[in-house]
Design a protein around this motif. Structure first.
Motif, mmCIF file in Angstrom:
data_model
loop_
_atom_site.group_PDB
_atom_site.id
_atom_site.type_symbol
_atom_site.label_atom_id
_atom_site.label_comp_id
_atom_site.label_asym_id
_atom_site.label_seq_id
_atom_site.Cartn_x
_atom_site.Cartn_y
_atom_site.Cartn_z
ATOM 1 N N VAL A 113 8.784 40.924 42.620
ATOM 2 C CA VAL A 113 9.606 41.262 41.441
ATOM 3 C C VAL A 113 10.957 41.797 41.901
ATOM 4 N N TYR A 114 10.919 42.693 42.906
ATOM 5 C CA TYR A 114 12.181 43.240 43.433
ATOM 6 C C TYR A 114 13.087 42.100 43.914
ATOM 7 N N GLY A 115 12.527 41.198 44.703
ATOM 8 C CA GLY A 115 13.314 40.082 45.233
ATOM 9 C C GLY A 115 13.868 39.206 44.120
ATOM 10 N N GLY A 173 22.886 57.496 46.947
ATOM 11 C CA GLY A 173 21.807 56.766 47.600
ATOM 12 C C GLY A 173 21.994 56.740 49.109
ATOM 13 N N MET A 174 21.026 56.138 49.795
ATOM 14 C CA MET A 174 21.076 56.111 51.262
ATOM 15 C C MET A 174 22.376 55.456 51.761
ATOM 16 N N LEU A 175 22.665 54.280 51.264
ATOM 17 C CA LEU A 175 23.891 53.584 51.680
ATOM 18 C C LEU A 175 25.122 54.202 51.019
ATOM 19 N N GLY A 176 25.010 54.512 49.717
ATOM 20 C CA GLY A 176 26.157 55.011 48.965
ATOM 21 C C GLY A 176 26.794 56.241 49.604
ATOM 22 N N THR A 208 30.176 57.662 41.490
ATOM 23 C CA THR A 208 29.198 58.016 40.456
ATOM 24 C C THR A 208 27.797 57.619 40.915
ATOM 25 N N ASP A 209 26.813 58.305 40.341
ATOM 26 C CA ASP A 209 25.417 57.953 40.631
ATOM 27 C C ASP A 209 24.654 57.966 39.300
ATOM 28 N N ARG A 210 23.502 58.586 39.238
ATOM 29 C CA ARG A 210 22.644 58.604 38.051
ATOM 30 C C ARG A 210 23.334 59.091 36.784
ATOM 31 N N GLU A 211 24.335 60.034 36.976
ATOM 32 C CA GLU A 211 24.979 60.620 35.779
ATOM 33 C C GLU A 211 25.702 59.550 34.971
ATOM 34 N N VAL A 212 26.035 58.427 35.600
ATOM 35 C CA VAL A 212 26.559 57.272 34.864
ATOM 36 C C VAL A 212 25.475 56.204 34.944
ATOM 37 N N ASP A 213 24.631 56.161 33.909
ATOM 38 C CA ASP A 213 23.483 55.249 33.913
ATOM 39 C C ASP A 213 23.984 53.818 33.693
ATOM 40 N N LEU A 214 23.929 53.039 34.735
ATOM 41 C CA LEU A 214 24.505 51.689 34.676
ATOM 42 C C LEU A 214 23.703 50.746 33.778
ATOM 43 N N THR A 215 22.483 51.165 33.414
ATOM 44 C CA THR A 215 21.685 50.308 32.530
ATOM 45 C C THR A 215 22.057 50.549 31.061
ATOM 46 N N TRP A 235 16.265 45.963 56.121
ATOM 47 C CA TRP A 235 15.663 47.019 56.939
ATOM 48 C C TRP A 235 16.646 48.191 57.174
ATOM 49 N N LEU A 236 17.253 48.683 56.090
ATOM 50 C CA LEU A 236 18.251 49.763 56.204
ATOM 51 C C LEU A 236 17.596 51.104 56.526
ATOM 52 N N TYR A 237 18.277 51.889 57.308
ATOM 53 C CA TYR A 237 17.838 53.265 57.553
ATOM 54 C C TYR A 237 19.072 54.144 57.762
ATOM 55 N N SER A 295 14.464 40.152 41.033
ATOM 56 C CA SER A 295 15.499 40.880 40.279
ATOM 57 C C SER A 295 16.818 40.894 41.058
ATOM 58 N N LYS A 296 16.737 40.995 42.387
ATOM 59 C CA LYS A 296 17.964 40.995 43.201
ATOM 60 C C LYS A 296 18.599 39.605 43.225
ATOM 61 N N ALA A 297 17.766 38.567 43.304
ATOM 62 C CA ALA A 297 18.309 37.202 43.285
ATOM 63 C C ALA A 297 18.964 36.925 41.932
ATOM 64 N N TYR A 337 17.610 49.469 41.871
ATOM 65 C CA TYR A 337 16.200 49.852 41.772
ATOM 66 C C TYR A 337 15.573 49.360 43.075
ATOM 67 N N THR A 338 15.177 50.290 43.962
ATOM 68 C CA THR A 338 14.760 49.893 45.312
ATOM 69 C C THR A 338 13.276 50.176 45.606
ATOM 70 N N ALA A 339 12.519 50.568 44.582
ATOM 71 C CA ALA A 339 11.080 50.843 44.794
ATOM 72 C C ALA A 339 10.326 49.507 44.778
HETATM 73 N N1 LIG Z 1 16.839 50.216 51.749
HETATM 74 C C1 LIG Z 1 16.750 49.024 52.346
HETATM 75 O O1 LIG Z 1 16.014 48.827 53.342
HETATM 76 C C2 LIG Z 1 17.540 47.860 51.818
HETATM 77 C C3 LIG Z 1 17.393 46.608 52.434
HETATM 78 C C4 LIG Z 1 18.137 45.540 51.955
HETATM 79 C C5 LIG Z 1 19.022 45.708 50.892
HETATM 80 N N2 LIG Z 1 19.126 46.924 50.297
HETATM 81 C C6 LIG Z 1 20.056 47.057 49.165
HETATM 82 O O2 LIG Z 1 21.048 47.990 49.557
HETATM 83 C C7 LIG Z 1 21.532 48.704 48.411
HETATM 84 C C8 LIG Z 1 21.465 50.207 48.689
HETATM 85 O O3 LIG Z 1 20.105 50.549 48.958
HETATM 86 P P1 LIG Z 1 19.671 52.060 49.221
HETATM 87 O O4 LIG Z 1 18.453 51.995 50.054
HETATM 88 O O5 LIG Z 1 20.855 52.866 49.634
HETATM 89 O O6 LIG Z 1 19.217 52.492 47.746
HETATM 90 P P2 LIG Z 1 18.882 53.932 47.198
HETATM 91 O O7 LIG Z 1 18.861 54.935 48.291
HETATM 92 O O8 LIG Z 1 17.671 53.773 46.329
HETATM 93 O O9 LIG Z 1 20.147 54.256 46.294
HETATM 94 C C9 LIG Z 1 20.330 53.730 45.020
HETATM 95 C C10 LIG Z 1 21.054 54.766 44.192
HETATM 96 O O10 LIG Z 1 21.184 54.265 42.840
HETATM 97 C C11 LIG Z 1 20.839 55.338 41.954
HETATM 98 N N3 LIG Z 1 20.399 54.845 40.646
HETATM 99 C C12 LIG Z 1 19.127 54.576 40.253
HETATM 100 N N4 LIG Z 1 19.109 54.213 38.965
HETATM 101 C C13 LIG Z 1 20.400 54.271 38.533
HETATM 102 C C14 LIG Z 1 21.017 54.010 37.280
HETATM 103 N N5 LIG Z 1 20.314 53.615 36.206
HETATM 104 N N6 LIG Z 1 22.366 54.146 37.169
HETATM 105 C C15 LIG Z 1 23.088 54.550 38.249
HETATM 106 N N7 LIG Z 1 22.555 54.796 39.459
HETATM 107 C C16 LIG Z 1 21.226 54.668 39.594
HETATM 108 C C17 LIG Z 1 19.709 56.017 42.697
HETATM 109 O O11 LIG Z 1 19.376 57.256 42.142
HETATM 110 P P3 LIG Z 1 17.863 57.826 42.323
HETATM 111 O O12 LIG Z 1 17.692 58.062 43.792
HETATM 112 O O13 LIG Z 1 17.849 59.049 41.498
HETATM 113 O O14 LIG Z 1 16.942 56.742 41.817
HETATM 114 C C18 LIG Z 1 20.276 56.085 44.109
HETATM 115 O O15 LIG Z 1 21.146 57.199 44.264
HETATM 116 C C19 LIG Z 1 20.668 48.228 47.242
HETATM 117 O O16 LIG Z 1 21.358 47.212 46.552
HETATM 118 C C20 LIG Z 1 19.442 47.624 47.909
HETATM 119 O O17 LIG Z 1 18.853 46.626 47.105
HETATM 120 C C21 LIG Z 1 18.407 48.000 50.735
#
Ligand SMILES: NC(=O)c1ccc[n+]([C@@H]2O[C@H](COP(=O)([O-])OP(=O)(O)OC[C@H]3O[C@@H](n4cnc5c(N)ncnc54)[C@H](OP(=O)(O)O)[C@@H]3O)[C@@H](O)[C@H]2O)c1
Length: 297
Positions: free
Chosen positions: A124-126, A9-12, A29-36, A150-152, A128-130, A59-61
């Motif tokens: 819903v996102y908020g 992911g972006m941060l990962g 690990t990423d998607r290949e280990v489905d955490l759900t 506001w990550l980038y 689920s995170k809370a 889930y960040t959508a």
């Molecule tokens: N982006 C922001 O502006 C922002 C702001 C505040 C807080 N955050 C928090 O910061 C953290 C990192 O955000 P991010 O923007 O880096 O998120 P991201 O880019 O969406 O990365 C999330 C990663 O998790 C993977 N993933 C999705 N479903 C999965 C599953 N079932 N099992 C394992 N991995 C799975 C995603 O794969 P896919 O790409 O294939 O789905 C993606 O590689 C999150 O907790 C987010 O809530 C983000």
């Protein structure tokens, strides 16, 4: 050994880079280990018990979550609880990333939310995170929740890359001017995470991290354009017009105030986030270097 989830992911990706640079052994690990999937989670854990699990998967959508509640909940809440139980079983500590969306955004933007401010998510996102934060606190004392906003970065889905694309394609664009927050370079957050887990006394509880300062999406967009023009990342200036959130309806409600008070991380852990403008220029310079553009071209 550190188990990093969401490593693509972006941060990962940046946390993985920082851990590797610090010479810390990593199981990424990423998607290949489905955490759900609880069985997949157990099977995908590192062969030896990790000292830390850093959970960057989510889930960040934000808008899609309004119609995909179960999917958002499965990863942002249930999977967090399972990871926490795994940590409790093997004696690992857990870092989990959370968000400004746990707050209602009603605070005047001059006053940021501090760590103990009551949560009141409006999407819903908020929610689920809370709920994920709550599950982690219940399951595992040895946790650290880091809220950010506001990550980038130079990769992934984010406002900076969207603006650069739109400014290259369109003559004019409109950007919301009544939501306040602080753009945060994921690279800076990744560095802070590695510093936090390297503390002699492992940090616990909740801590906020954003870059320093407050702006609006509109002012942020203007700043992106100005710096990108200087670096030769854009061919010409376009018109950016400010609009209110009412004029830009989205499925999920956005917080009007996303400002997170970051005093705890500064005072307790001596981590002082740099100004958002400086971090943005750094990221843009990296983008320019990657595209072989020299300033002034
Ligand atoms: N982006 C922001 O502006 C922002 C702001 C505040 C807080 N955050 C928090 O910061 C953290 C990192 O955000 P991010 O923007 O880096 O998120 P991201 O880019 O969406 O990365 C999330 C990663 O998790 C993977 N993933 C999705 N479903 C999965 C599953 N079932 N099992 C394992 N991995 C799975 C995603 O794969 P896919 O790409 O294939 O789905 C993606 O590689 C999150 O907790 C987010 O809530 C983000």
């Amino acid at each position: 050994m550190i188990w990093l989830t969401g490593s693509q992911g972006m941060l990962g990706r940046l946390v993985a880079a920082e851990l590797t640079a610090a010479g810390l052994p990593l199981h990424a690990t990423d998607r290949e280990v489905d955490l759900t999937d609880h069985r997949a989670l157990a099977a995908g854990a590192p062969p030896e018990a990790p000292a830390w699990v850093i959970n960057c998967a989510a889930y960040t959508a934000v808008d899609r979550a309004e119609s995909e509640r179960e999917a958002a909940w499965a990863l942002n809440c249930d999977a967090v609880a399972h990871l926490a139980r795994y940590c409790s079983t093997v004696g690992a500590r857990m870092v989990h990333i959370s968000t400004d969306y746990v707050f209602d955004g009603q605070r005047p933007h001059g006053e940021g939310y501090h760590e103990a401010a009551p949560v009141n998510p409006q999407s819903v996102y908020g929610r689920s995170k809370a709920a994920g934060e709550g599950a982690l606190r219940e399951e595992l004392a040895a946790h650290l929740i880091i809220r950010t906003a506001w990550l980038y970065a130079e990769h992934g889905h984010n406002f900076l890359l969207t603006m650069l694309r739109l400014l290259a394609q369109r003559q004019e664009l409109t950007v919301v001017n009544d939501q306040h927050g602080c753009p945060t370079y994921a690279r800076d957050l990744a560095g802070a995470i590695v510093q936090l887990i390297s503390c002699l006394e492992p940090p616990t509880g909740t801590v906020h991290f954003t870059n320093a300062g407050v702006t609006t999406w509109y002012d942020y967009a203007c700043r992106i354009q100005r710096s990108a023009l200087e670096l030769g990342l854009l061919p010409a200036a376009r018109t950016i017009a400010p609009v209110s959130s009412d004029q830009y309806p989205t499925a999920a409600q956005r917080p009007a105030c996303s400002v997170l008070e970051c005093r705890r991380i500064r005072e307790q852990y001596a981590i002082t986030p740099r100004a958002w403008q400086q971090a943005l220029d750094d990221c843009l310079a990296r983008l320019a270097a990657a595209s072989n553009i020299s300033p002034g071209r």
